[in-house]
Design a protein around this motif. Structure first.
Motif, PDB file in Angstrom:
ATOM      1  N   ARG A 349       0.833  -1.210   0.000  1.00  0.00           N
ATOM      2  CA  ARG A 349       0.000   0.000   0.000  1.00  0.00           C
ATOM      3  C   ARG A 349       0.866   1.258   0.000  1.00  0.00           C
ATOM      4  O   ARG A 349       0.604   2.203  -0.757  1.00  0.00           O
ATOM      5  N   ILE A 350       1.916   1.270   0.825  1.00  0.00           N
ATOM      6  CA  ILE A 350       2.771   2.454   0.911  1.00  0.00           C
ATOM      7  C   ILE A 350       3.418   2.749  -0.441  1.00  0.00           C
ATOM      8  O   ILE A 350       3.439   3.896  -0.905  1.00  0.00           O
ATOM      9  N   TYR A 351       3.901   1.704  -1.068  1.00  0.00           N
ATOM     10  CA  TYR A 351       4.559   1.870  -2.378  1.00  0.00           C
ATOM     11  C   TYR A 351       3.558   2.353  -3.423  1.00  0.00           C
ATOM     12  O   TYR A 351       3.830   3.280  -4.190  1.00  0.00           O
ATOM     13  N   ARG A 352       2.391   1.747  -3.418  1.00  0.00           N
ATOM     14  CA  ARG A 352       1.372   2.112  -4.408  1.00  0.00           C
ATOM     15  C   ARG A 352       0.935   3.559  -4.223  1.00  0.00           C
ATOM     16  O   ARG A 352       0.826   4.315  -5.196  1.00  0.00           O
ATOM     17  N   GLU A 353       0.726   3.964  -2.981  1.00  0.00           N
ATOM     18  CA  GLU A 353       0.261   5.326  -2.732  1.00  0.00           C
ATOM     19  C   GLU A 353       1.358   6.354  -2.984  1.00  0.00           C
ATOM     20  O   GLU A 353       1.093   7.447  -3.495  1.00  0.00           O
ATOM     21  N   PHE A 354       2.585   6.011  -2.634  1.00  0.00           N
ATOM     22  CA  PHE A 354       3.680   6.966  -2.850  1.00  0.00           C
ATOM     23  C   PHE A 354       3.888   7.219  -4.338  1.00  0.00           C
ATOM     24  O   PHE A 354       4.106   8.353  -4.766  1.00  0.00           O
ATOM     25  N   THR A 355       3.809   6.169  -5.115  1.00  0.00           N
ATOM     26  CA  THR A 355       4.033   6.309  -6.560  1.00  0.00           C
ATOM     27  C   THR A 355       2.750   6.647  -7.314  1.00  0.00           C
ATOM     28  O   THR A 355       2.762   6.744  -8.545  1.00  0.00           O
ATOM     29  N   ARG A 356       1.651   6.739  -6.560  1.00  0.00           N
ATOM     30  CA  ARG A 356       0.348   7.057  -7.142  1.00  0.00           C
ATOM     31  C   ARG A 356      -0.037   6.061  -8.236  1.00  0.00           C
ATOM     32  O   ARG A 356      -0.630   6.415  -9.248  1.00  0.00           O
ATOM     33  N   SER A 602      10.919  11.001 -10.986  1.00  0.00           N
ATOM     34  CA  SER A 602       9.540  10.547 -10.791  1.00  0.00           C
ATOM     35  C   SER A 602       9.371  10.047  -9.367  1.00  0.00           C
ATOM     36  O   SER A 602      10.343   9.788  -8.645  1.00  0.00           O
ATOM     37  N   ALA A 603       8.126   9.882  -8.949  1.00  0.00           N
ATOM     38  CA  ALA A 603       7.866   9.370  -7.603  1.00  0.00           C
ATOM     39  C   ALA A 603       8.462   7.980  -7.426  1.00  0.00           C
ATOM     40  O   ALA A 603       8.996   7.641  -6.359  1.00  0.00           O
ATOM     41  N   ASN A 604       8.406   7.164  -8.475  1.00  0.00           N
ATOM     42  CA  ASN A 604       8.958   5.810  -8.388  1.00  0.00           C
ATOM     43  C   ASN A 604      10.472   5.854  -8.227  1.00  0.00           C
ATOM     44  O   ASN A 604      11.043   5.126  -7.405  1.00  0.00           O
ATOM     45  N   ASP A 605      11.150   6.705  -8.983  1.00  0.00           N
ATOM     46  CA  ASP A 605      12.599   6.838  -8.844  1.00  0.00           C
ATOM     47  C   ASP A 605      12.966   7.446  -7.496  1.00  0.00           C
ATOM     48  O   ASP A 605      13.980   7.082  -6.891  1.00  0.00           O
ATOM     49  N   GLU A 606      12.154   8.375  -7.024  1.00  0.00           N
ATOM     50  CA  GLU A 606      12.418   8.976  -5.719  1.00  0.00           C
ATOM     51  C   GLU A 606      12.348   7.916  -4.625  1.00  0.00           C
ATOM     52  O   GLU A 606      13.184   7.880  -3.713  1.00  0.00           O
ATOM     53  N   TYR A 607      11.368   7.027  -4.710  1.00  0.00           N
ATOM     54  CA  TYR A 607      11.218   5.948  -3.737  1.00  0.00           C
ATOM     55  C   TYR A 607      12.448   5.041  -3.769  1.00  0.00           C
ATOM     56  O   TYR A 607      12.933   4.584  -2.737  1.00  0.00           O
ATOM     57  N   MET A 608      12.946   4.786  -4.975  1.00  0.00           N
ATOM     58  CA  MET A 608      14.145   3.973  -5.137  1.00  0.00           C
ATOM     59  C   MET A 608      15.365   4.673  -4.539  1.00  0.00           C
ATOM     60  O   MET A 608      16.204   4.046  -3.873  1.00  0.00           O
TER      61      MET A 608
END
Length: 898
Positions: A349-356, A602-608
């Motif tokens: 859930r955290i990953y999905r919401e962070f990356t929208r 991107s949000a996904n790269d930021e999470y990485m």
């Protein structure tokens, strides 16, 4: 079979992988042998030692299999190294590369092919298609080395004929290519330099290049822009690397030529074991392994391990004459033990919401992996796919699928290969039908392709099923059998590159739920394993592959072993992680740049990025220059990461604006003086991961040292390994510092034998140095040497744990109940301590005990890390070992009976 006078196979006690290059030579390695032996290493495990490209940093681009690499030393240096190894009782496990060679002018075999084409003595050594679909490539090799289209490069004057060393050559930058002698007029030799000047045209005068163009048209190679490689290349490569040409190792002449020097070294007892690189690239891996044993010198019994990447639930073929794998299967099993499986929904859930992401492929790794493999098959491997599709079309033309268009056949191939759940199957000429494992794999891939919702032609899939399962279509004549066998062999050699490039080198850089799971041979969609699953794996290994290598870090892993252990802690603290990343995202919005209208990264790269920086963040960051050095390493890593993802930039089409924006974001993240709370908050979070991650590290290290198999240490990993992916994990190792720390460790341990508490407390309190990890390695390897039979051939028995903290323990017995050793490690330590930064020792364990079978109730054991003598107690009529006693002073335990 080995001959009657064959020497006994040397099974290593423990190996240490050394990366040889011009900055770490055989002379350098000679100087660390005594240190490695003192640490407990029995065998050096060397990267390839054969002559490679002069600028090679790794040795996998071999140019000559009959010479030692001069960049790493002379024959005398090699003799000194192996002689000293022998004096110390050490062996040498050598990494050998049978699948490919360098496709460069430094390779004499390759140059001969370029000069003589199909008539070259070595034409059959390389897997070249001399009759591809493009007529202009008939009897030629495509050389995609040009920076631009051929005509532009030609008319720029960068292609020039030169006379040197008594012959004409074509010069293009650093490339010196041969010219076929029968294309050189005899009169040129009367004044060769004048002839060369006349051939070389004048930039701006297109007509002046006519003679050079005609000369090049008559060569056995066709020069082309590097961008054409993926679509037109007509030789099989290592994955999609044009500079590495695949060898036809199934041919006896090729095998003999490639192994001549290796077998000489084995006969001289300089090499005691072989690590086979990428056997999945070979046409018939089993045949190759059999050949190694059959043709090795008669007195040599070889220890052989295969770099086989096993997918989850895949088994190494039982009929391979090898001792096991290089250890990625163990790595992923051990790593999963320290991931809190119960928190998977929260991290999802955290990953999905962070990356929208709203249900898109991004957060479903299985679907993402298939999509990435499909992308690779349609781009960098499209020439291989086209060649396979043409073979399929030829077979289909004589069956009921003759009306299926070639585009549909190609589409079906792509869908089935993309859905393949493993690297490859192993159907060879000796099989009349696939093994049960291979049949299940093929049926699963076909089923996935049918259910994917893609418009695959059913007739194409039916034909593929029949061919891959060796079920001859009734309308095909018996004479088509060789064509079918050839198709199946080529198919099997393509599924592996698709998996490696699609998953490891693409999907792993797009899917970031928990980066510690993105590892070679792993499935990031599997969130942790249970203790029972870990025990089941080790029980199988003890029974079938007791001498397989056990790895936790290699030159190819995606991050350092201790970086993974640190990131696993995130799985235990989803609430804290969610609050932290959302704070950081809010604070760092001003530091993003808009590229093509999108905030970058991107949000996904930021999470990485947050995870990657946390995993590798140096504990000694306050030392002078440490932060700047880390920033430089991080910038190199993030450039590679975003290119591998192939979303906004790539190696073939770099987007400088995007990459600059990402790098600038990282620079700002790592600026402690930027005037806001991020850096301080980030460090606080990193400190918590570091504290608990160290216990994960000690546990996984001890598991590697005592589970069934041969523990392999990657160079330098006796201290903390917080590397990024290569080339960061191939940095020079400070062996002088490690030698000093080991000598200090031994002195302090010897002086603390009767009262170890202060010594062990100091190790725990000063863990930043990594000496505590070295202590675990040294003491455990000392026990392995003293009790070889227990670890070489002894059984593996899971131990029952009872009590309130039982779920936080993994324990097992090696050997029998009376003379075996006990391994005891904690897991999920942050959950165990409920977030308190305390070591998992002493009374924290409460009433938790190990229950031991068939052991005398008053039996005594010695903990090799603390030198304590611990006596068993009786609990419920059974002998038991309280964890509060076993882990009284140190967070892991390895005990031997006394």
């Amino acid at each position: 079979m080995q001959s009657a006078n064959a020497t006994q196979k040397r099974i290593p006690v423990a190996t240490c992988r050394l990366q040889f290059n011009r900055d770490f030579t055989l002379s350098d390695a000679l100087n660390v042998l005594d240190y490695l032996r003192d640490l407990g290493i029995s065998d050096c495990y060397a990267s390839p030692l054969f002559e490679a490209r002069p600028d090679s940093t790794h040795g996998y681009d071999v140019c000559c299999f009959t010479r030692l690499n001069p960049c790493i030393g002379t024959e005398t240096d090699f003799g000194n190294f192996t002689r000293r190894s022998s004096e110390l009782g050490m062996g040498l496990l050598l990494d050998f590369v049978p699948n490919h060679m360098s496709a460069s002018p430094a390779n004499a075999w390759w140059l001969d092919v370029l000069e003589h084409g199909p008539d070259s003595r070595y034409a059959g050594f390389f897997d070249i298609n001399w009759r591809p679909s493009q007529p202009e490539l008939h009897n030629k090799v495509l050389m995609p080395i040009l920076e631009d289209d051929f005509e532009r490069v030609l008319e720029s004057g960068k292609l020039r004929i030169e006379w040197s060393e008594g012959r004409f050559r074509l010069r293009y930058h650093d490339h010196a290519l041969p010219l076929a002698r029968d294309t050189i007029p005899a009169e040129w030799h009367s004044d060769p330099r004048r002839a060369a000047r006349q051939l070389n045209g004048r930039p701006g005068d297109a007509h002046s290049f006519k003679a050079l163009r005609e000369l090049l048209d008559r060569q056995h190679y066709r020069l082309a822009c590097w961008r054409l490689a993926h679509a037109e290349i007509n030789y099989r490569r290592f994955f999609d690397i044009t500079e590495l040409a695949a060898l036809r190792m199934e041919e006896a002449e090729v095998f003999a030529a490639v192994h001549e020097l290796l077998f000489q070294w084995i006969a001289q007892r300089r090499v005691s074991g072989v690590r086979v690189d990428h056997p999945d690239g070979l046409r018939d891996p089993k045949q190759y392994f059999e050949g190694l044993h059959q043709h090795a010198p008669s007195r040599a019994a070889l220890y052989v391990v295969a770099e086989k990447i096993l997918s989850p639930n895949e088994r190494l073929p039982d009929d391979w004459p090898v001792d096991g794998t290089t250890g990625y299967d163990f790595l992923n099993q051990a790593n999963g033990l320290f991931v809190h499986a119960g928190n998977a929904p929260a991290l999802d859930r955290i990953y999905r919401e962070f990356t929208r992401a709203n249900g898109q492929v991004k957060t479903d790794f299985g679907r993402l992996a298939i999509a990435c493999k499909r992308q690779i098959l349609e781009t960098s491997l499209v020439s291989d796919v086209n060649g396979l599709a043409r073979r399929l079309e030829e077979i289909a033309s004589r069956t009921g699928a003759s009306s299926v268009p070639v585009d549909q056949l190609k589409f079906a191939l792509i869908e089935v290969i993309a859905a393949f759940p493993v690297y490859r199957t192993y159907i060879d000429e000796r099989h009349s039908r696939p093994s049960e494992q291979d049949r299940r794999i093929i049926e699963k891939a076909l089923s996935s392709a049918r259910e994917a919702g893609s418009p695959c032609d059913p007739a194409a899939l039916d034909l593929l099923r029949a061919l891959l399962l060796l079920e001859m279509p009734p309308d095909l004549p018996e004479t088509a059998t060789p064509e079918i066998r050839e198709f199946v062999a080529r198919f099997q050699q393509l599924t592996g590159p698709a998996a490696a490039k699609g998953i490891e080198d693409t999907a792993f850089y797009r899917f970031h739920r928990l980066l510690s799971l993105n590892e070679v041979g792993g499935d990031p969609g599997v969130f942790g394993i249970s203790v029972r699953e870990f025990h089941d794996y080790n029980t199988r290994m003890a029974e079938r592959w007791p001498h397989s290598l056990l790895a936790t870090a290699t030159h190819d892993t995606k991050r350092g072993e201790d970086a993974r252990a640190r990131l696993n802690v995130i799985s235990e603290m989803p609430e804290e992680w969610e609050r932290a990343v959302n704070r950081w995202r809010k604070w760092n919005v001003p530091y993003k740049t808009r590229v093509n209208g999108l905030p970058t990264p991107s949000a996904n790269d930021e999470y990485m990025l947050y995870q990657s920086l946390l995993g590798a963040f140096p504990p000694d960051v306050e030392q002078a220059g440490a932060l700047a050095q880390f920033r430089d390493r991080a910038l190199a890593f993030v450039t590679k990461a975003v290119r591998e993802a192939k979303l906004y930039t790539s190696w073939t089409d770099p987007n400088e604006a995007f990459e600059t924006a990402v790098r600038e974001f990282v620079v700002r993240l790592l600026d402690p003086h930027r005037g806001d709370m991020f850096f301080r908050d980030f460090r606080t979070f990193a400190d918590e991961l570091t504290f608990f991650g160290r216990f994960n590290s000690l546990s996984q290290t001890l598991l590697k040292l005592t589970c069934p198999g041969v523990p392999d240490l990657y160079q330098g990993c006796e201290l903390w390994d917080l590397s990024f992916v290569d080339p960061d994990n191939r940095r020079p190792v400070d062996f002088h510092e490690r030698r000093r720390l080991l000598e200090d460790l031994k002195k302090r341990f010897d002086s603390a034998l009767t009262n170890p508490r202060s010594f062990l407390d100091e190790l725990l309190q000063n863990a930043v140095s990594g000496q505590i990890k070295m202590h675990v390695i040294w003491r455990a390897l000392d026990l392995r040497h003293r009790r070889r039979a227990v670890f070489d051939t002894g059984p593996y028995s899971p131990l029952e744990v009872s009590g309130e903290k039982a779920q936080h323990v993994c324990a097992f017995l090696r050997g029998d109940a009376l003379s075996g050793t006990i391994t005891l490690v904690p897991r999920l330590v942050r959950s165990l301590t409920r977030g308190q930064r305390i070591a998992p020792i002493d009374e924290l364990w409460g009433d938790t005990v190990l229950v031991l079978p068939a052991v005398k109730a008053k039996a005594r054991f010695r903990n090799v890390f603390t030198n304590e003598i611990i006596q068993l107690e009786e609990r419920g009529g059974r002998p038991a070992l309280p964890l509060a006693s076993a882990l009284r002073l140190f967070p892991v335990a390895l005990m031997e009976p006394v």
